[in-house]
Design an enzyme around this catalytic site. Structure first.
Site, PDB file in Angstrom:
ATOM      1  N   CYS A 214       0.892  -1.161   0.000  1.00 37.21           N
ATOM      2  CA  CYS A 214       0.000   0.000   0.000  1.00 37.21           C
ATOM      3  C   CYS A 214       0.922   1.200   0.000  1.00 37.21           C
ATOM      4  CB  CYS A 214      -0.903   0.002   1.231  1.00 37.21           C
ATOM      5  SG  CYS A 214      -1.912   1.495   1.335  1.00 37.21           S
TER       6      CYS A 214
ATOM      7  N   CYS B  27      -0.539   4.293   2.181  1.00 40.80           N
ATOM      8  CA  CYS B  27      -0.670   4.213   3.643  1.00 40.80           C
ATOM      9  C   CYS B  27      -0.325   2.803   4.108  1.00 40.80           C
ATOM     10  CB  CYS B  27      -2.052   4.658   4.107  1.00 40.80           C
ATOM     11  SG  CYS B  27      -3.428   4.040   3.142  1.00 40.80           S
ATOM     12  N   SER B  28      -1.292   2.055   4.591  1.00 48.02           N
ATOM     13  CA  SER B  28      -0.958   0.751   5.157  1.00 48.02           C
ATOM     14  C   SER B  28      -2.103  -0.245   4.976  1.00 48.02           C
ATOM     15  CB  SER B  28      -0.633   0.898   6.641  1.00 48.02           C
ATOM     16  OG  SER B  28      -1.730   1.502   7.306  1.00 48.02           O
ATOM     17  N   CYS B  29      -2.905  -0.084   3.924  1.00 48.42           N
ATOM     18  CA  CYS B  29      -4.023  -0.997   3.687  1.00 48.42           C
ATOM     19  C   CYS B  29      -3.483  -2.423   3.535  1.00 48.42           C
ATOM     20  CB  CYS B  29      -4.792  -0.577   2.438  1.00 48.42           C
ATOM     21  SG  CYS B  29      -5.488   1.080   2.603  1.00 48.42           S
TER      22      CYS B  29
END
Lengths: 211, 105
Positions: free
Chosen positions: A105, A108-110
């Site tokens: 991702c 971000c951090s999906c």
């Protein structure tokens, strides 16, 4: 908290801990959420781990019909095994002789948290997010994963509503294995695509080491 | 202009493989957010990200992951009128008077 953690986090960290307490207390006092509801969600989070994804992968390795359904609709395939996906779209991509997949991702951090649990720190860090789309082979080598030049690499970029899961190739030498035994080969990193699943001899070594 | 969180393709050093187990206070933030999103429908995941992206550009360098999260959640809830900035500030000031031992691990 240990002294060590105090040194590590210091006063700055305490500001955000205080903010977290303030927000939570105010939401509870206003009746927006309850302590019990938060506890329920924490327990749900703790119950999620890569074992769920490993069950899906092992099932796909032994059941071609399940694999077809999984590649067509990952969310439905998870739910078929009783694994909730909380409304996100799960897309499963398959590694083959010619193509190796991995996901990131970049924004971000999906991450497929409902299937793999919370993401590892490196997944959320600048280095992986920045580099993996330009130089995936170099990044994979840092994970100890060598993908031959002739194999195409595909890097999938997740979004808030769409999460990926990699279906690794079934390792050689596992003919006739039970689904439960196969699932032990399926590591978290192999479902992110930064590693390959364990080989039978690697699993043997791990199990010997644990004895 | 490309925003600071949009780092795909940027140069960076080797991947740091060190992992840590999440602390209870981090998990509590995560659980509270999931509850607000999935059951209370008071926030969306995109809003969390927007909140993080609008933090000062060096937030990625100076704040830890869940520090960014709670900074964003607080900001978005104030923006939506669920919380009032003055009451949040007052509560933080009050919590500062509590002994450190009462802060969560």
């Amino acid at each position: 908290m240990t002294d060590h953690a105090h040194l590590r986090h210091g006063v700055k960290d305490n500001h955000y801990k205080r903010l977290a307490i303030a927000v939570r207390e105010l939401l509870i006092e206003k009746g927006v959420v309850t302590e019990d509801e938060i506890a329920t969600f924490m327990a749900r989070m703790d119950a999620r781990s890569p074992e769920l994804g490993a069950r899906m992968v092992a099932r796909a390795w032994v059941d071609p019909e399940y694999k077809k359904r999984m590649l067509a609709d990952g969310s439905a395939a998870a739910e078929e095994l009783g694994i909730a996906v909380d409304g996100t779209l799960l897309v499963v991509v398959e590694n083959t002789e010619d193509v190796h997949n991995l996901f990131v991702c970049t924004l971000c951090s999906c991450y497929p948290r409902t299937i793999l649990g919370l993401p590892p720190d490196w997944y959320k860090g600048r280095e992986y997010r920045s580099r993996v789309i330009n130089e995936p082979r170099a990044v994979l080598r840092e994970f100890g994963t060598d993908i031959a030049d002739g194999i195409e690499l595909r890097v999938h970029d997740s979004t808030a509503d769409m999460r990926y899961l990699i279906l690794p190739q079934r390792p050689a030498g596992t003919e006739g294995w039970s689904e439960d035994r196969l699932a032990k080969l399926v590591t978290r990193d192999s479902m992110i695509g930064v590693s390959l699943p364990l080989r039978p001899d690697q699993l043997d070594q791990l199990e010997h080491a644990a004895e | 202009m490309r925003s600071h969180h949009d780092m795909g393709g940027e140069p960076a050093g080797p991947v740091n493989m060190a992992e840590h187990d999440y602390d209870p206070w981090e998990k509590r933030i995560d659980a509270m957010f999931s509850l607000l999103v999935q059951e209370k429908r008071l926030m969306r995941v995109d809003e969390l990200r927007r909140g993080i992206e609008s933090l000062e550009p060096n937030a990625y360098e100076t704040l830890t992951y869940y520090e960014r999260w709670i900074a964003s959640i607080g900001k978005i809830l104030v923006e939506k009128g669920v919380l009032d900035q003055a009451e949040v500030d007052a509560r933080i000031a009050e919590i500062e008077q509590r002994p450190d031992a009462e802060l969560e691990a």
